[in-house]
Design an enzyme around this catalytic site. Structure first.
Site, PDB file in Angstrom:
ATOM      1  CG  HIS A 148       1.934  14.692   5.800  1.00 31.90           C
ATOM      2  ND1 HIS A 148       2.105  16.052   5.572  1.00 31.90           N
ATOM      3  CD2 HIS A 148       3.078  14.106   5.379  1.00 31.90           C
ATOM      4  CE1 HIS A 148       3.285  16.257   5.025  1.00 31.90           C
ATOM      5  NE2 HIS A 148       3.906  15.090   4.902  1.00 31.90           N
TER       6      HIS A 148
ATOM      7  CG  ASP B  67       4.185   9.368  -0.456  1.00 34.78           C
ATOM      8  OD1 ASP B  67       4.423  10.051   0.545  1.00 34.78           O
ATOM      9  OD2 ASP B  67       4.593   9.674  -1.606  1.00 34.78           O
TER      10      ASP B  67
ATOM     11  CD  GLN C 267       5.629  20.188   6.965  1.00 29.84           C
ATOM     12  OE1 GLN C 267       6.265  20.766   7.846  1.00 29.84           O
ATOM     13  NE2 GLN C 267       4.310  20.133   6.966  1.00 29.84           N
TER      14      GLN C 267
HETATM   15  P1  5GP Z   1       6.571  15.578   3.247  1.00 27.84           P
HETATM   16  O1  5GP Z   1       7.874  15.646   2.505  1.00 27.84           O
HETATM   17  O2  5GP Z   1       5.840  16.883   3.212  1.00 27.84           O
HETATM   18  O3  5GP Z   1       6.701  15.015   4.649  1.00 27.84           O
HETATM   19  O4  5GP Z   1       5.719  14.487   2.517  1.00 27.84           O
HETATM   20  C1  5GP Z   1       4.846  14.765   1.499  1.00 27.84           C
HETATM   21  C2  5GP Z   1       4.589  13.455   0.833  1.00 27.84           C
HETATM   22  O5  5GP Z   1       3.431  13.610   0.050  1.00 27.84           O
HETATM   23  C3  5GP Z   1       5.708  13.004  -0.108  1.00 27.84           C
HETATM   24  O6  5GP Z   1       6.173  11.714   0.289  1.00 27.84           O
HETATM   25  C4  5GP Z   1       5.054  12.997  -1.483  1.00 27.84           C
HETATM   26  O7  5GP Z   1       5.463  11.915  -2.274  1.00 27.84           O
HETATM   27  C5  5GP Z   1       3.578  12.935  -1.155  1.00 27.84           C
HETATM   28  N1  5GP Z   1       2.725  13.640  -2.074  1.00 27.84           N
HETATM   29  C6  5GP Z   1       2.910  14.901  -2.570  1.00 27.84           C
HETATM   30  N2  5GP Z   1       1.885  15.244  -3.390  1.00 27.84           N
HETATM   31  C7  5GP Z   1       1.045  14.180  -3.379  1.00 27.84           C
HETATM   32  C8  5GP Z   1      -0.189  13.934  -4.037  1.00 27.84           C
HETATM   33  O8  5GP Z   1      -0.726  14.756  -4.785  1.00 27.84           O
HETATM   34  N3  5GP Z   1      -0.776  12.728  -3.824  1.00 27.84           N
HETATM   35  C9  5GP Z   1      -0.218  11.791  -3.018  1.00 27.84           C
HETATM   36  N4  5GP Z   1      -0.877  10.635  -2.878  1.00 27.84           N
HETATM   37  N5  5GP Z   1       0.941  11.983  -2.364  1.00 27.84           N
HETATM   38  C10 5GP Z   1       1.565  13.165  -2.560  1.00 27.84           C
END
Ligand code: 5GP
Ligand code: ZN
Length: 107
Positions: free
Chosen positions: A99, A30, A93
Site C-alpha cells: 500500500h 487510514d 510496515q
Molecule cells: P503500514 O504501517 O503497514 O505501512 O500501514 C498500515 C496502515 O494501515 C496504518 O497507517 C494503519 O493505521 C492502517 N490500518 C490498519 N488497519 C486498518 C483498517 O482496518 N482500516 C483502515 N482504514 N486502516 C487501517
C-alpha cells in the site's frame, strides 16, 4: 474473511471509508491518520510488500503513482504531499499487503 485486513476491505468483508475504486486499486482513509489527509492506495492484488514485486508489476506500479497524483489533486493537496511505502517490520510496515501512503493537508 481472510488473514489480510486489506483483502477483507477489497472483498467488502470489512468496512472502510473508500474514496476511490476501480478494477485494480482501492483507496480508503487510514483508520489512524497521521496527517490531515491520510489515504492508503492499495492494489487489489495481494502482494505482501515492495520486496515481492516482479517485472510483471511494472505497469501496475506506474499506474499507482499516477493514481496518487490524481487523488492528491482531487483532495486539494497537490501543492504538497508525501508518498510512502513502508517495507518490512524494520521499515514500519504493519499490514502485509502492499500500500502507498498519501499524506498531506498541512498548513
Ligand atoms: P503500514 O504501517 O503497514 O505501512 O500501514 C498500515 C496502515 O494501515 C496504518 O497507517 C494503519 O493505521 C492502517 N490500518 C490498519 N488497519 C486498518 C483498517 O482496518 N482500516 C483502515 N482504514 N486502516 C487501517
Ligand atoms: Zn491482502
Amino acid at each position: 474473511m481472510s488473514d489480510c485486513i486489506f483483502c477483507d476491505i477489497i472483498n467488502k468483508e470489512s468496512p472502510a471509508d473508500v474514496v476511490y475504486e476501480d478494477n485494480k486499486f482501492i483507496v480508503f482513509k487510514d483508520i489512524k491518520p497521521s496527517a490531515p489527509v491520510h489515504l492508503l492506495l492499495v492494489p487489489k492484488e495481494h502482494i505482501p510488500s515492495i520486496n515481492y514485486l516482479t517485472e510483471e508489476h511494472k505497469e501496475m506500479m506506474g499506474e499507482l503513482i499516477l493514481l496518487a497524483k490524481k487523488i492528491a489533486k482531487e483532495q486539494g493537496i497537490e501543492e504538497g504531499y508525501k508518498l510512502a511505502f513502508n517495507t518490512g517490520r524494520k521499515g514500519g510496515q504493519l499490514v502485509d499487503h502492499i500500500h502507498l501512503h498519501l499524506m498531506g493537508g498541512w498548513e
